[in-house]
Design a protein around this motif. Sequence first.
Motif, PDB file in Angstrom:
ATOM      1  N   ASP A  98      49.936  72.665  23.307  1.00 40.60           N
ATOM      2  CA  ASP A  98      50.268  72.365  21.907  1.00 40.60           C
ATOM      3  C   ASP A  98      50.115  73.592  21.005  1.00 40.60           C
ATOM      4  OD1 ASP A  98      50.896  69.804  22.561  1.00 40.60           O
ATOM      5  OD2 ASP A  98      49.013  68.921  21.886  1.00 40.60           O
ATOM      6  N   TYR A  99      49.163  74.463  21.320  1.00 33.98           N
ATOM      7  CA  TYR A  99      48.998  75.708  20.557  1.00 33.98           C
ATOM      8  C   TYR A  99      50.257  76.574  20.688  1.00 33.98           C
ATOM      9  CZ  TYR A  99      47.216  80.314  19.227  1.00 33.98           C
ATOM     10  OH  TYR A  99      47.040  81.548  18.650  1.00 33.98           O
ATOM     11  N   LEU A 110      59.606  74.115  23.866  1.00 29.60           N
ATOM     12  CA  LEU A 110      58.925  73.026  24.550  1.00 29.60           C
ATOM     13  C   LEU A 110      58.796  73.324  26.040  1.00 29.60           C
ATOM     14  CD1 LEU A 110      57.712  70.151  24.403  1.00 29.60           C
ATOM     15  CD2 LEU A 110      60.031  69.264  24.773  1.00 29.60           C
ATOM     16  N   SER A 111      59.839  73.881  26.633  1.00 27.65           N
ATOM     17  CA  SER A 111      59.802  74.203  28.063  1.00 27.65           C
ATOM     18  C   SER A 111      58.704  75.205  28.381  1.00 27.65           C
ATOM     19  CB  SER A 111      61.157  74.758  28.519  1.00 27.65           C
ATOM     20  OG  SER A 111      62.176  73.795  28.346  1.00 27.65           O
ATOM     21  N   ALA A 112      58.622  76.284  27.591  1.00 29.75           N
ATOM     22  CA  ALA A 112      57.597  77.312  27.837  1.00 29.75           C
ATOM     23  C   ALA A 112      56.200  76.756  27.611  1.00 29.75           C
ATOM     24  CB  ALA A 112      57.844  78.510  26.933  1.00 29.75           C
ATOM     25  N   ALA A 113      56.034  75.948  26.561  1.00 32.12           N
ATOM     26  CA  ALA A 113      54.711  75.429  26.218  1.00 32.12           C
ATOM     27  C   ALA A 113      54.188  74.451  27.268  1.00 32.12           C
ATOM     28  CB  ALA A 113      54.766  74.740  24.858  1.00 32.12           C
ATOM     29  N   ARG A 114      55.064  73.686  27.884  1.00 33.18           N
ATOM     30  CA  ARG A 114      54.621  72.740  28.915  1.00 33.18           C
ATOM     31  C   ARG A 114      54.501  73.420  30.287  1.00 33.18           C
ATOM     32  NH1 ARG A 114      53.077  70.007  24.954  1.00 33.18           N
ATOM     33  NH2 ARG A 114      54.202  68.156  24.254  1.00 33.18           N
ATOM     34  N   VAL A 159      54.829  65.789  29.735  1.00 33.73           N
ATOM     35  CA  VAL A 159      56.238  66.096  29.992  1.00 33.73           C
ATOM     36  C   VAL A 159      57.050  64.801  30.048  1.00 33.73           C
ATOM     37  CG1 VAL A 159      57.849  67.111  31.653  1.00 33.73           C
ATOM     38  CG2 VAL A 159      55.676  68.243  31.191  1.00 33.73           C
ATOM     39  N   LEU A 160      56.496  63.777  30.671  1.00 36.36           N
ATOM     40  CA  LEU A 160      57.200  62.489  30.744  1.00 36.36           C
ATOM     41  C   LEU A 160      57.415  61.910  29.350  1.00 36.36           C
ATOM     42  CD1 LEU A 160      56.992  59.122  31.166  1.00 36.36           C
ATOM     43  CD2 LEU A 160      58.471  60.479  32.648  1.00 36.36           C
TER      44      LEU A 160
END
Length: 443
Positions: free
Chosen positions: A310-311, A319-323, A369-370
């Motif tokens: 979340d940071y 979103l892809s990189a953060a997850r 992610v889900l």
Amino acid sequence: MGADLKTLDEKPTHFRYYVVLLLFVLTAVNYADRATLAITGPVVSKQLGLNAAQMGYIFSAFGWAYVIGQLPGGWLLDRFGSKTVYAFSLFTWSVFTVCQGFVGFLAGGVAVTALFSLRLMVGFAEAPSFPGNSRVVAAWFPGNERGTATAVFNSAQYFATVIFAPLMGWITSAFGWPWVFGVMGGLGIMLTFVWLKAMHSPANHPLTNQAEVDYIAAGGGLVSLDQKKKETAPSAPKWNYIGQLFANRMMVGIFLGQFCINAITYFFITWFPVYLVQARGMSILKAGFVASLPAVCGFAGGILGGVMSDYMLRKGYSLSAARKTPIVLGMVLSMTMIACNYTDLEWFVVALMAMAFFGKGVGALGWAVLSDTAPKQITGLAGGVFNMCGNLSSISTPIVIGYIIQTTGSFNGALVFVGANALLAAFSYLLIVGEIKRMELKV
């Protein structure tokens, strides 16, 4: 009038934090109820005269029923909403937990059949719990808080081991094993009424104001999810929807990743204590203490992974990189357990295993992610499919490791097998999943 008062309030309320705290408590009780038989097993088997094979079948009952129950559980969530289905699930599995305590009045084959049947029903009744958690998080949290919220409820599985295992051990010693089932089941029954009182959708909750609802909605939260369920949820399970999930490359990568991540979990909760005793020569007492250390590290890693994800979102990463970043880093860290094959230092083995479970905790963002990707019409059903795929590891991992040990006479291959699952999970998120975004159904 209530809606007007909400709009006048400028500062958003923060009731969503109480929601995730409630999910944390319920998930801790969920995992504790799964572990009741693991804690009481030696005493139960002695009193009822159960042999190892019979206990093995009884232990397996939960996993089979839990996997089978995922699709109907997910469909029920979409059809009737999180509040109703979760309450029914919690109350039912708690009643079945209480009933296991009465098996002590039976004997022989009747006792075996009763205990097996009750474990089967606990597994089936618990099936909607994690898809329900994911569904609630999707409704109550914006995207940039979803990773932390998911990490909090997911980390309850480690917390349950640390807190409830000693408690259940003490109850067994002081009062007898049936009381473990009575106390834990009774706790779940009481929490059912807490859930019914506290849980509503964000858009219709008396303790949220419009500012909080708007904030959640602006961040992608599905604030009216259960209000719209009658319009959008299918009246019967649509196999076409499930087919679309498995035809989507992103979803297949997520399902595969969860299967591999769970393989690490099931190694630690099944074969790890045996490894410490048989391969490292520890006493059972010492192994029991050492086995709790990875759980503590997994808890810390689980919280850190969500916060880190979340940071990164708040700092402007996609979103892809953060997850994906915490997942891949966590899985690489989990592979350190393979290094145990090359050392005889006991403290170093413990450190490597703790590091591996810490990494698993960091990378355990599959439910976040889900929540980000599940189609809006079938958030519950998608969670059921996801959890079904992931928990196939509860069946395959203990069996595969058993065959490796039996064939080779060593745990070395088993550690390589678990490490390979971590590598495959990282590979899946890097090369199969692609861009993380909400999937759209073809209706």
